[in-house]
Design an enzyme around this catalytic site. Structure first.
Site, PDB file in Angstrom:
ATOM      1  CE  LYS A 180      46.558  85.079  -8.410  1.00 14.08           C
ATOM      2  NZ  LYS A 180      47.369  86.307  -8.540  1.00 14.08           N
TER       3      LYS A 180
ATOM      4  CD  GLU B 247      47.441  92.682 -10.871  1.00 14.27           C
ATOM      5  OE1 GLU B 247      47.863  92.636 -12.032  1.00 14.27           O
ATOM      6  OE2 GLU B 247      46.458  93.350 -10.529  1.00 14.27           O
TER       7      GLU B 247
ATOM      8  N   GLY C 251      44.561  85.186   1.838  1.00  8.98           N
ATOM      9  CA  GLY C 251      44.148  86.490   1.328  1.00  8.98           C
ATOM     10  C   GLY C 251      42.951  86.995   2.120  1.00  8.98           C
ATOM     11  N   GLY C 252      42.187  87.848   1.480  1.00 10.85           N
ATOM     12  CA  GLY C 252      41.085  88.500   2.176  1.00 10.85           C
ATOM     13  C   GLY C 252      39.842  87.624   2.297  1.00 10.85           C
TER      14      GLY C 252
ATOM     15  CB  THR D 152      39.527  86.751  -2.212  1.00  8.82           C
ATOM     16  OG1 THR D 152      39.703  88.154  -2.303  1.00  8.82           O
ATOM     17  CG2 THR D 152      39.979  86.092  -3.487  1.00  8.82           C
ATOM     18  N   GLY D 153      38.128  84.779  -0.156  1.00  2.20           N
ATOM     19  CA  GLY D 153      37.976  83.431   0.410  1.00  2.20           C
ATOM     20  C   GLY D 153      36.558  82.910   0.235  1.00  2.20           C
TER      21      GLY D 153
ATOM     22  CD  GLU E 212      46.083  79.963   7.476  1.00  3.98           C
ATOM     23  OE1 GLU E 212      45.805  80.888   8.258  1.00  3.98           O
ATOM     24  OE2 GLU E 212      46.289  78.802   7.847  1.00  3.98           O
TER      25      GLU E 212
ATOM     26  CB  CYS F 288      46.975  88.021   8.380  1.00  4.67           C
ATOM     27  SG  CYS F 288      48.337  86.901   8.671  1.00  4.67           S
TER      28      CYS F 288
ATOM     29  CD  GLU G  45      42.027  91.718   7.712  1.00  2.00           C
ATOM     30  OE1 GLU G  45      41.425  91.416   6.678  1.00  2.00           O
ATOM     31  OE2 GLU G  45      43.170  91.345   7.977  1.00  2.00           O
TER      32      GLU G  45
HETATM   33  P1  NDP Z   1      43.172  89.222  -1.820  1.00  2.00           P
HETATM   34  O1  NDP Z   1      42.134  88.332  -1.297  1.00  2.00           O
HETATM   35  O2  NDP Z   1      42.761  90.400  -2.603  1.00  2.00           O
HETATM   36  O3  NDP Z   1      44.200  88.439  -2.751  1.00  2.00           O
HETATM   37  C1  NDP Z   1      44.901  87.294  -2.341  1.00  2.00           C
HETATM   38  C2  NDP Z   1      45.297  86.502  -3.556  1.00  2.00           C
HETATM   39  O4  NDP Z   1      44.114  86.051  -4.203  1.00  2.00           O
HETATM   40  C3  NDP Z   1      46.069  87.313  -4.593  1.00  2.00           C
HETATM   41  O5  NDP Z   1      46.990  86.468  -5.250  1.00  2.00           O
HETATM   42  C4  NDP Z   1      44.974  87.730  -5.563  1.00  2.00           C
HETATM   43  O6  NDP Z   1      45.467  87.991  -6.862  1.00  2.00           O
HETATM   44  C5  NDP Z   1      44.120  86.477  -5.554  1.00  2.00           C
HETATM   45  N1  NDP Z   1      42.758  86.678  -5.973  1.00  2.00           N
HETATM   46  C6  NDP Z   1      42.004  87.805  -5.943  1.00  2.00           C
HETATM   47  N2  NDP Z   1      40.772  87.562  -6.426  1.00  2.00           N
HETATM   48  C7  NDP Z   1      40.741  86.248  -6.775  1.00  2.00           C
HETATM   49  C8  NDP Z   1      39.754  85.386  -7.336  1.00  2.00           C
HETATM   50  N3  NDP Z   1      38.540  85.817  -7.631  1.00  2.00           N
HETATM   51  N4  NDP Z   1      40.089  84.109  -7.553  1.00  2.00           N
HETATM   52  C9  NDP Z   1      41.303  83.634  -7.250  1.00  2.00           C
HETATM   53  N5  NDP Z   1      42.289  84.394  -6.730  1.00  2.00           N
HETATM   54  C10 NDP Z   1      42.000  85.684  -6.481  1.00  2.00           C
HETATM   55  O7  NDP Z   1      44.035  89.595  -0.568  1.00  2.00           O
HETATM   56  P2  NDP Z   1      45.260  90.548  -0.516  1.00  2.00           P
HETATM   57  O8  NDP Z   1      46.315  90.124  -1.473  1.00  2.00           O
HETATM   58  O9  NDP Z   1      44.702  91.922  -0.605  1.00  2.00           O
HETATM   59  O10 NDP Z   1      45.843  90.245   0.934  1.00  2.00           O
HETATM   60  C11 NDP Z   1      45.363  90.892   2.040  1.00  2.00           C
HETATM   61  C12 NDP Z   1      44.426  89.999   2.818  1.00  2.00           C
HETATM   62  O11 NDP Z   1      45.050  88.745   3.075  1.00  2.00           O
HETATM   63  C13 NDP Z   1      44.088  90.556   4.165  1.00  2.00           C
HETATM   64  O12 NDP Z   1      42.713  90.461   4.381  1.00  2.00           O
HETATM   65  C14 NDP Z   1      44.848  89.670   5.159  1.00  2.00           C
HETATM   66  O13 NDP Z   1      44.265  89.580   6.406  1.00  2.00           O
HETATM   67  C15 NDP Z   1      44.912  88.377   4.442  1.00  2.00           C
HETATM   68  N6  NDP Z   1      46.087  87.624   4.856  1.00  2.00           N
HETATM   69  C16 NDP Z   1      45.918  86.582   5.698  1.00  2.00           C
HETATM   70  C17 NDP Z   1      46.984  85.867   6.173  1.00  2.00           C
HETATM   71  C18 NDP Z   1      46.791  84.712   7.104  1.00  2.00           C
HETATM   72  O14 NDP Z   1      47.740  84.017   7.427  1.00  2.00           O
HETATM   73  N7  NDP Z   1      45.589  84.455   7.573  1.00  2.00           N
HETATM   74  C19 NDP Z   1      48.348  86.203   5.779  1.00  2.00           C
HETATM   75  C20 NDP Z   1      48.422  87.313   4.870  1.00  2.00           C
HETATM   76  C21 NDP Z   1      47.308  87.998   4.421  1.00  2.00           C
HETATM   77  P3  NDP Z   1      45.865  89.463  -7.330  1.00  2.00           P
HETATM   78  O15 NDP Z   1      46.420  90.200  -6.167  1.00  2.00           O
HETATM   79  O16 NDP Z   1      46.876  89.191  -8.371  1.00  2.00           O
HETATM   80  O17 NDP Z   1      44.632  90.065  -7.882  1.00  2.00           O
END
Ligand code: NDP
Length: 491
Positions: A174, A177, A227-228, A231-232, A249, A283, A384
């Site tokens: 996934k 979006e 991701g963030g 969300t994690g 991550e 990140c 961040e």
């Molecule tokens: P998000 O946490 O918003 O989203 C990451 C992914 O999770 C997207 O595909 C998103 O879908 C999905 N998502 C959102 N909510 C849910 C949920 N409740 N259940 C399951 N999946 C969900 O992060 P961002 O996309 O905004 O990315 C930015 C963040 O990612 C920053 O904090 C950054 O530091 C971190 N990051 C970390 C990296 C690392 O290597 N440590 C590398 C790159 C980024 P959708 O967008 O479709 O809503």
């Protein structure tokens, strides 16, 4: 007809036919239309992945066979590299050439794991008994949900998909979006390479809608997420009931320490790149500049001068050095973050606003920003921005530099600049972050593990550990001379 979901070996539309427009962050034009999965589609994808795993259709392949598949996917990605890079740059707004670098890194990732898989062998354990054969064997973990972010969409997914394939997992991808196109291209390559039906599945749609089942469904064994932090944390809570394996991550707030004895020309140049590359949507961005007091004025003055000259532009602007933020809401968040920092007492030296150039009018362009007079306790130093915003803090001693560098809930990466090798090594060792660069900032290689300490995540991607995340470890004890255990009296 828009049919961009891939479920059980078949491209199909969303079950309710809903289509989502993907907009360019550069000028808001529609770059693609993709299917938006329903809950029923998600459940179908999970069912297909589970059935394919349980059937043994892929786990019956040897590690060598699956590695060869992954190497073949690398070849197909190389064949289509520019087409994929174009999709990536359309979705993210990043320059085409930057997207080309990203796709090259994706291919290198597939080659790394393709090479690694052939080296997975079982291990014998000497248990001190000649009639016992004790073996450690590595098996596929099961069904995985692989969820990626929008900043490096294909690369972050590749770090999960390539090891999952080598390990023999079935999975559901996934992407965000906001940036789905390159994941579609990847799944096409996986299909063309001859991956068994049901192993690789693709779900598109907002995480808040399709994510719940991808994490909480009991048929999922593992969630690998980039991701963030928030969300994690949601994912961790949802994974508790089934004690699922997690690979997370998350974010970073990465210290970049410059000592007075450093090669300042290189340090300053790298500090500018570390903070403002891809408009800070990285990140591991070096957004926390921690500089020795005696060189503060010289370093900061030069960084401000350089930041003010960075040329922003869209995917095809050959003079551009950095691009737009991903969305309007992200731009508003970055803007709010800077406003709060100034209200907290930070001094705005440059940037701090949206670009007012006519050619940026329809895009989400925010100027490279430097905030001086920051302290660790400030929100702008702790949180961040994920935008082009550098905070500046001062130190007088080595111990103080280390303490400031570690004064964060995150622990993803950091950099230290000094011409004193021993001092740099001491600081590198004392910093509690997953990657430390000495007299450098930013490079990584697929062969080296990547991941965070503390709230930056759980587990490691890349390297050898990156494959281990998708494996179960089994101990098989075979007694070749069976005898009674003799523990209880046989009365
Ligand atoms: P998000 O946490 O918003 O989203 C990451 C992914 O999770 C997207 O595909 C998103 O879908 C999905 N998502 C959102 N909510 C849910 C949920 N409740 N259940 C399951 N999946 C969900 O992060 P961002 O996309 O905004 O990315 C930015 C963040 O990612 C920053 O904090 C950054 O530091 C971190 N990051 C970390 C990296 C690392 O290597 N440590 C590398 C790159 C980024 P959708 O967008 O479709 O809503």
């Amino acid at each position: 007809m828009v049919a961009t979901l891939f479920i059980d070996g078949r491209w199909r539309q969303a079950s309710d036919g809903v289509v989502h427009d993907v907009h360019s962050p550069h000028d808001q034009h529609v770059v693609a239309q993709v299917s938006q999965a329903t809950q029923a589609d998600v459940l179908d994808a999970i069912g297909a992945a589970r059935a394919s795993f349980d059937s043994g259709v892929f786990t019956s392949w040897s590690f060598k066979e699956r590695s060869d598949l992954v190497l073949k996917i690398a070849e197909l990605l190389e064949r289509d590299a520019d087409v994929i890079a174009r999709k990536e740059s359309d979705d993210t707004g990043k320059r085409f050439i930057e997207a080309q670098y990203d796709v090259a890194d994706v291919i290198a990732t597939f080659r790394h794991f393709g090479g690694l898989g052939a080296k997975v062998h079982e291990r014998s354990v000497d248990v001190g008994l000649s009639h016992v054969n004790s073996r450690i064997v590595y098996e596929s973990l099961g069904v995985a949900s692989l969820i990626g972010p929008w900043n490096y969409p294909l690369l972050q997914i590749a770090w999960k998909v390539a090891p999952a394939l080598v390990a023999g997992c079935s999975f559901i991808v996934k992407p965000s979006e906001l940036t789905p196109q390159s994941a579609i291209a990847l799944i096409k390559a996986i299909e063309e390479a001859g991956t068994p039906k049901g192993v690789a599945n693709l779900i598109l749609g907002p995480g808040s809608v399709v994510g719940t089942s991808l994490i909480g469904d009991p048929r999922i064994d593992m969630v690998s997420f980039t991701g963030g932090l928030t969300t994690g944390q949601t994912i961790m809570k949802a994974a508790v009931a089934d004690v699922k394996r997690l690979a997370l991550e998350l974010g970073g707030k990465n210290p970049h320490i410059i000592f007075a004895d450093a090669d300042l020309d290189s340090a300053i140049d790298n500090a500018v790149t570390a903070a403002f590359l891809h408009s800070g949507q990285v990140c591991s961005a070096g957004t926390r500049l921690i500089v020795e007091r005696s060189i503060h004025d010289r370093v900061v003055k030069e960084i401000v001068r350089r930041a003010g000259k960075i040329t922003l532009g869209g995917p095809d602007d050959e003079l551009a050095e950095s691009g737009p933020l991903i969305s309007q809401s992200h731009l508003m968040n970055v803007s709010l973050y800077v406003d709060k920092a100034v209200a907290e007492g930070a001094t705005l030296l440059t940037g701090g606003k949206r670009s007012d150039k006519a050619e940026h009018e329809k895009g989400w362009y925010y100027l490279p920003t430097v905030l001086d007079n920051c302290r660790s306790a400030m929100e702008c130093v702790q949180e961040e921005s994920f935008g082009p915003v550098m905070t500046v803090e001062l130190f007088d001693t080595e111990a103080e530099a280390i303490a400031i560098g570690n004064d964060t809930v995150f622990g993803l990466s950091g950099g230290v600049w000094s011409s004193d090798e021993k001092k740099a090594a001491r600081v590198a060792s004392a910093l509690r972050h997953g990657t430390i660069w000495v007299n450098d900032f930013g490079p990584y290689r697929p062969a080296a593990e990547w991941g965070g300490y503390k709230k930056s995540g759980i587990g490691r991607e890349l390297g050898e550990h990156g494959l281990g995340e998708y494996l179960e470890i089994k101990h098989i004890w075979t007694n070749n001379a069976p005898s009674r255990s003799g523990w209880f009296r046989d009365q």
